[in-house]
Design an enzyme around this catalytic site. Sequence first.
Site, PDB file in Angstrom:
ATOM      1  CG  ASP A 159     -21.098  31.833 -29.978  1.00  0.00           C
ATOM      2  OD1 ASP A 159     -22.034  31.799 -30.786  1.00  0.00           O
ATOM      3  OD2 ASP A 159     -20.003  32.373 -30.223  1.00  0.00           O
ATOM      4  NE  ARG A 186     -21.203  38.734 -32.885  1.00  0.00           N
ATOM      5  CZ  ARG A 186     -20.639  38.001 -31.930  1.00  0.00           C
ATOM      6  NH1 ARG A 186     -20.811  38.331 -30.666  1.00  0.00           N
ATOM      7  NH2 ARG A 186     -19.920  36.944 -32.231  1.00  0.00           N
TER       8      ARG A 186
END
Length: 330
Positions: A137, A285
Amino acid sequence: MPKIGLLTSGGDCQALNATMRGIVKTLMNSCSDPVEIFGFEDGYQGLIYGRYRTMEPMDFSGILTRGGTILGTSRTPFKLLDIPGQDGVQKVPAMKKTYNQLKLDCLFMLGGNGSTKTANRLSKEGLNIIALPKTIDNDTWGTDLTFGFTSAVEVATRCIDDIHTTASSHGRVFVIEIMGHKVGWIPLYAGIAGGADAILIPEIPYEMKNIVSTIERRMSLGARFTIIVVAEGAISKQEAGMSRKEYRRRLQERTSPSIVYDIAAEIEKTTGRETRVAIPGHTQRGGGPRRSGSHLRDPVRRRGGESLSQRQVRYHDSAAGWIYVSCIAR
């Protein structure tokens, strides 16, 4: 012999193994004494319950391009740190006990905001902690970039790139959900790189009329398709004006899987254009670290290792008791 611990906490990302390898490699090259390494399994849970394994330098060979984490990871929420688990275990005392039983000189923690808060708490409790900022993030306080971010952006951008061809072929509007619950760095970077026509991020509440206007303007210019990138935490101006309680109730009442489905339904209803949803999800991810992140990952891991090796390290020797050694980086 210096003793260090390694753990990965919170959500996984692509460069965790590469960073751990870099830490170990830096220490091995800069310390004249052998280094004893303990790898804690599943993040702070391993430190709490004493789940660890002794590791050798060769355990870190061949993992430079391997995604995920060889130690496993889990979430241990900072806000619940002082609340005993269902088994009654007090987390902070348990972590301190494991650290002290192993006589660690330092614990390297790879994690994001919450995990770093826990590391800071342990530091205040007297433990030697080095935290390395990990999160896709890119929202860890005090950092410009975190490792994992650039790899996630590459995955998200590739998704947007690939959607262009099918959107154009069928003349559709595509609403693509990109990870970003509280911050919109990934959808912003990927949206710009992938040529999205509109990008919705949590920091800037959106108005549906502006999205519709963008689509209709493109249609009037002869465009066959439109791509809207939406952060998973995007909110409307109406929602932004709600109290936290009201917004929480709004989320509980939502019948669709996520905000992108509501936006897509409203677009199709208002414009009459066939609209589809695409969600790359956890692929952002996954996989190995992308090359674009190596310029960040390498200095981070090297600095982490040097933070220990360039100062006097206190460690326990069974014969001589507590002694000090100076490990000078070469």
